[in-house]
Design a protein around this motif. Sequence first.
Motif, PDB file in Angstrom:
ATOM      1  N   GLN A 160      -8.439 -11.675   0.841  1.00  0.00           N
ATOM      2  CA  GLN A 160      -8.500 -10.532   1.158  1.00  0.00           C
ATOM      3  C   GLN A 160      -9.250  -9.308   0.186  1.00  0.00           C
ATOM      4  OE1 GLN A 160      -5.815 -12.350   1.391  1.00  0.00           O
ATOM      5  NE2 GLN A 160      -4.439 -11.557   2.914  1.00  0.00           N
ATOM      6  N   ALA A 161      -9.127  -9.622  -1.023  1.00  0.00           N
ATOM      7  CA  ALA A 161      -9.618  -8.547  -1.979  1.00  0.00           C
ATOM      8  C   ALA A 161     -11.256  -8.644  -2.137  1.00  0.00           C
ATOM      9  CB  ALA A 161      -9.263  -8.992  -3.377  1.00  0.00           C
ATOM     10  N   VAL A 162     -11.597  -9.972  -1.999  1.00  0.00           N
ATOM     11  CA  VAL A 162     -12.873 -10.228  -1.922  1.00  0.00           C
ATOM     12  C   VAL A 162     -13.673  -9.702  -0.765  1.00  0.00           C
ATOM     13  CG1 VAL A 162     -14.934 -11.889  -1.988  1.00  0.00           C
ATOM     14  CG2 VAL A 162     -13.006 -12.452  -3.476  1.00  0.00           C
ATOM     15  N   VAL A 163     -13.160 -10.146   0.431  1.00  0.00           N
ATOM     16  CA  VAL A 163     -13.619  -9.533   1.703  1.00  0.00           C
ATOM     17  C   VAL A 163     -13.644  -7.741   2.030  1.00  0.00           C
ATOM     18  CG1 VAL A 163     -13.416  -9.587   4.349  1.00  0.00           C
ATOM     19  CG2 VAL A 163     -13.064 -11.511   2.859  1.00  0.00           C
ATOM     20  N   ALA A 164     -12.694  -7.352   1.176  1.00  0.00           N
ATOM     21  CA  ALA A 164     -12.531  -5.953   1.177  1.00  0.00           C
ATOM     22  C   ALA A 164     -13.899  -5.268   0.746  1.00  0.00           C
ATOM     23  CB  ALA A 164     -11.414  -5.255   0.484  1.00  0.00           C
TER      24      ALA A 164
END
Length: 509
Positions: free
Chosen positions: A426-430
Amino acid sequence: MEKEDVKEPLLLPAAERSRGSAVSLTSSAALTIGDADIPPISGVGDFVREFNVESKKLWYLAGPAIFTSLSQYSLGAITQVFAGHISTLSLAAVSVENSVIAGFSFGIMLGMGSALETLCGQAFGAGKLSMLGVYLQRSWVILIVTALLLSLLYIFATPLLAFIGQTQSISKAAGLFSIYMIPQLFAYALNFPTAKFLQAQSKIMVMAVISAAALVLHALLSWVAVVNLRWGLEGLAVMLNASWWFIVVIQIVYILGGTCGEAWSGFSWEAFHNLWSFVRLSLASAVMLCLEVWYFMALVLFAGYLKNAEVSVAALSICMNILGWAAMVAIGTNAAVSVRVSNELGANHPRTAKFSLVVAVISSTMVGILISAVLLLFRQQYPVLFTEDEDVRVVVRDLTPMLALSIVINNVQPVLSGVAVGAGWQAVVAYVNIACYYLFGVPLGLILGYKLQLGVMGIWSGMLMGTVIQSIVITWMICKTNWDKEALMAEDRIRKWGGQSDSREHLLN
């Protein structure tokens, strides 16, 4: 359960693995522990065989998930349809409330609830059933507090909408409707964690039945409120709130009734342990999905700045309504592939996790093409279902080709995001979403729409390019991923987020 109970020969025939999956999908035991990872695929015959096996597993989940998504999305869509038959201003007001106020809150609540897709899915795949109920309760606590904070947005919706440039008439009507819709916000807080909890266990058919019942009741009661009783927007708000709370109450009663086995063992003080770390993961999920949900909802907001704003907003909201319906197919597939990827990674089956993605992308793309073809075929007829204003109908017909193209592209993107959630990215795709959507897509859309005076078509085209770039980037990330490493990271994640309960046993290497 001992570690040896998990192991299976890696080269089981496809037919045997298919039978094993059918058993595990209907069991309250671990979903994928009994399956083996798929063998390497070396030719077309192997690909077709494994595609058929995985398709059965995927659509066992995706079919009810799509129906559930369509039914729940249709609650708001039906409300917009009835609002369009009250007046053009009413349609614009409901559209702005759905897109800006409720849409903003929906993105946050769905995103924070989606942390459970990673945690519950991987814990279930690893057989750590007792932790699912604890995760659910932690998410409930966090989302109820979040709903209390977001309620201020609903209360002060009128001045906020006026501040960001909506017309006075639309701001006032949408602001009043927002206050009526505060109960829906708290329904979101309980529904999204509950849905992810049930999805992780493949109890999607139950959700589909509950959502279908809510949809039928909502359509009938909305018709009575608008046509017979002539309650207007107030009546529509009451019926929409009631329908969402019907879903929430029935789902929670189902869980408390003991149907989930070890996954629900009652309320526990452990739900309040490690809350801040859980909040951080929830926020990462929220940022990722919010950036996606808000992106196309911003189209309706931008349309409010164009000339003849009421017609532009009404026409674009109809297109977004249809795009949302079509996207429910992809979102249902998103839920299914997220469950499949997280379960398979939790069970240490990296090749199966990767192949699930391939099957989901191919299937969702074909469905998107079919929907687009039907829409183009009936482009002269379908606008009459949404509005009695001929000016709005003309604009909708003009936007239909762009709508068809968007459906095809947007049917792939949620599936890719489902893999990201299942794997815990999730954090990377954000960060990817910020760059592709808001640093590229929005500026390009505004330049085309306002600077080059292409109007709604220009705004939409530029923002659609942002979606294309985002899909390309995530596809590249998936192709570069070491899935064996992801399986090991899933084990670490289960151990990290399990708290005290996870110290008792470890199922995987």
